[in-house]
Design an enzyme around this catalytic site. Sequence first.
Site, PDB file in Angstrom:
ATOM      1  CE  LYS A  14      -3.624   2.414   2.893  1.00 14.96           C
ATOM      2  NZ  LYS A  14      -4.568   2.108   3.807  1.00 14.96           N
TER       3      LYS A  14
ATOM      4  CD  GLU B  89       9.026  -5.851   7.395  1.00 19.75           C
ATOM      5  OE1 GLU B  89       8.887  -4.743   6.927  1.00 19.75           O
ATOM      6  OE2 GLU B  89       8.670  -6.099   8.601  1.00 19.75           O
TER       7      GLU B  89
ATOM      8  N   GLY C 264      -5.075  -1.842   4.875  1.00 21.25           N
ATOM      9  CA  GLY C 264      -4.342  -2.952   4.451  1.00 21.25           C
ATOM     10  C   GLY C 264      -4.869  -4.256   4.648  1.00 21.25           C
ATOM     11  NE  ARG C 265      -6.846  -3.981  10.592  1.00 25.75           N
ATOM     12  CZ  ARG C 265      -6.137  -2.829  10.884  1.00 25.75           C
ATOM     13  NH1 ARG C 265      -4.776  -2.631  10.321  1.00 25.75           N
ATOM     14  NH2 ARG C 265      -6.481  -1.684  11.759  1.00 25.75           N
TER      15      ARG C 265
ATOM     16  CD  GLU D  55      -2.333  -4.483  11.487  1.00 23.11           C
ATOM     17  OE1 GLU D  55      -2.541  -4.337  10.314  1.00 23.11           O
ATOM     18  OE2 GLU D  55      -0.982  -4.921  11.318  1.00 23.11           O
TER      19      GLU D  55
ATOM     20  CG  HIS E  95      -5.307 -36.423  16.318  1.00 20.35           C
ATOM     21  ND1 HIS E  95      -5.839 -37.692  16.774  1.00 20.35           N
ATOM     22  CD2 HIS E  95      -6.438 -36.508  15.277  1.00 20.35           C
ATOM     23  CE1 HIS E  95      -6.610 -38.348  16.453  1.00 20.35           C
ATOM     24  NE2 HIS E  95      -7.241 -37.509  15.247  1.00 20.35           N
TER      25      HIS E  95
ATOM     26  CE  LYS F  71       5.521  -0.642   9.904  1.00 21.64           C
ATOM     27  NZ  LYS F  71       4.694   0.280   9.269  1.00 21.64           N
TER      28      LYS F  71
END
Length: 549
Positions: free
Chosen positions: A211, A217, A272-273, A358, A389, A509
């Site tokens: 965005k 990253e 973003g999400r 978030e 399990h 950050k």
Amino acid sequence: MKSFMATYLTETSAYHALAVHHQQIHDVHLRELFANDSTRGERLTLDALGIYFDYSKHRINDETVNLLLALAQERGVAEKRDAMFRGDKINVTEKRAVLHIALRAPRDAEIFVDGVNVVPEVHAVLDKMSAFSKRVRDGEWQGATGKRIRNVVNIGIGGSDLGPVMAYEALKFYSARDMNFRFVSNVDGTDFAEATRDLNADETLFIISSKTFTTQETMTNAQTARNWFLSQINDERAIAKHFVAVSTNEQEVVRFGIDAANMFVFWDWVGGRYSMDSAIGLSTMLAIGPENFRAMLDGFHAMDEHFRTAPFEKNMPVLMGLLAFWYNTFFDAQTIAVLPYDQYLKRFPAYLQQLTMESNGKRVTLQGETIEYQTSPIFWGEPGTNGQHSFYQLIHQGTKLIPCDFIAFTQTLNKLPPHHDILMANVFAQTEALAFGKTADEVRAEGTPEWLVPHRVFPGNRPTTTILAEKLDPATLGKLIALYEHSVFVQGALWDIDSFDQWGVELGKVLAKKILGELETGDLGTGDLRLEHDSSTNALIRKYRASKK
Ligand code: F6P
């Protein structure tokens, strides 16, 4: 807009009424609730848009639902929802509208941001994505050496990764099987190395999804991709055939070296999400094709309309949000497990973690007051039956109350009898076992020695929702995601928080940038670089620098 949040949550009359009611109901067992109402299992359900939503196995009665609905009213959930759909700037800390619903609005809809109808722009981007996807899928879009694109690598992180990966995995059945799709998110170089080690550059398309186009990253991985590509095809002009960008930031895209013509835009009113159905979904569209992508958008839109128009007592996201609130607030339930009984949904819990946590992992109200009640539960989960399990032991017999969402489909996409019957038998068995358990008398009646009885007792009264749809297809996936999106919205509205900012990711950050300089500069050998952190962080940095030497 009228302010509905003048009153602090725990001071509202609806909250007080719920607290009193909770005292009366919290020891009532689901065995009793079912025994006293033979219709409960069919009554406390919703059937809308092809989704059967069974909330009968919750520790609630009709009064609970009515009180929760009264709370929703007192907290102005409907008015807040309408404000979102209207394009009001409800993301107050970033002064932004929140309009992911516009991403799936039909072509003729009108949704305004600052006086501009954004729907034509949304469809212009969708059309551009469709045309591009068709060319790539048909082999018409050729790489620098004239070969067709066989590999698509999405580089992004957070909302620019989790949605695309989840959707690719969820809809793999519908995907182009003659193409490879890879996703690189982590700044750990291993992610890039492993994703590309068997790929040829001249058959590979990189989608740089960000965005902001400034995320450390993603920019690091994008630069590595560029270097990797040029190490195989030493021609800068070839970049145009192999790199496209998805972003809101044209300036940075161009600065990186991607032609603006190869950029797919979205807008600051898409969080973003909440962006997997925007151009961020380009990899999804390349995988499943434009028609399937639009079917997914239609599914989203159907759930948007349901959320916007259904009365609250029949409104799936509203009930889901209220139930999450009920346990989180009054039963001190810290988490919610999401348990999809469909292997294709294996990344759905991870996707939901960003969406829910978030969004609602906040500790101040919209007005900046410190909050003393609980906000977002922790979402987690794994696909069934694997979880059975592993961690289900704790859900059945542990000391913690963990409400669970079971998600299942009546039809399988891979018919391999008897697999699906076994899978579904497990879904139904688990929710039954969690709700009703097994009493000491029942255990004794099986001939269990007395010393073993307590170990074999299942207390039950563990709440679950079962979400059942016919089959996992693009439209159903869209509905499911929108269901959770709007449930998150409802919870945020009750808590009076900004569900659409994410300031909590900033500090790390900033500190990482400062520390990176300290890892890269100075005489590595002496360790005498002046470090101004706490003694623990200083020691860790020194240790790393010494090992770098
Ligand atoms: O993790 C913080 C965050 O800002 C997320 O909200 C976002 O999805 C992610 O980083 C990636 O951001 P971008 O798409 O700008 O690279």
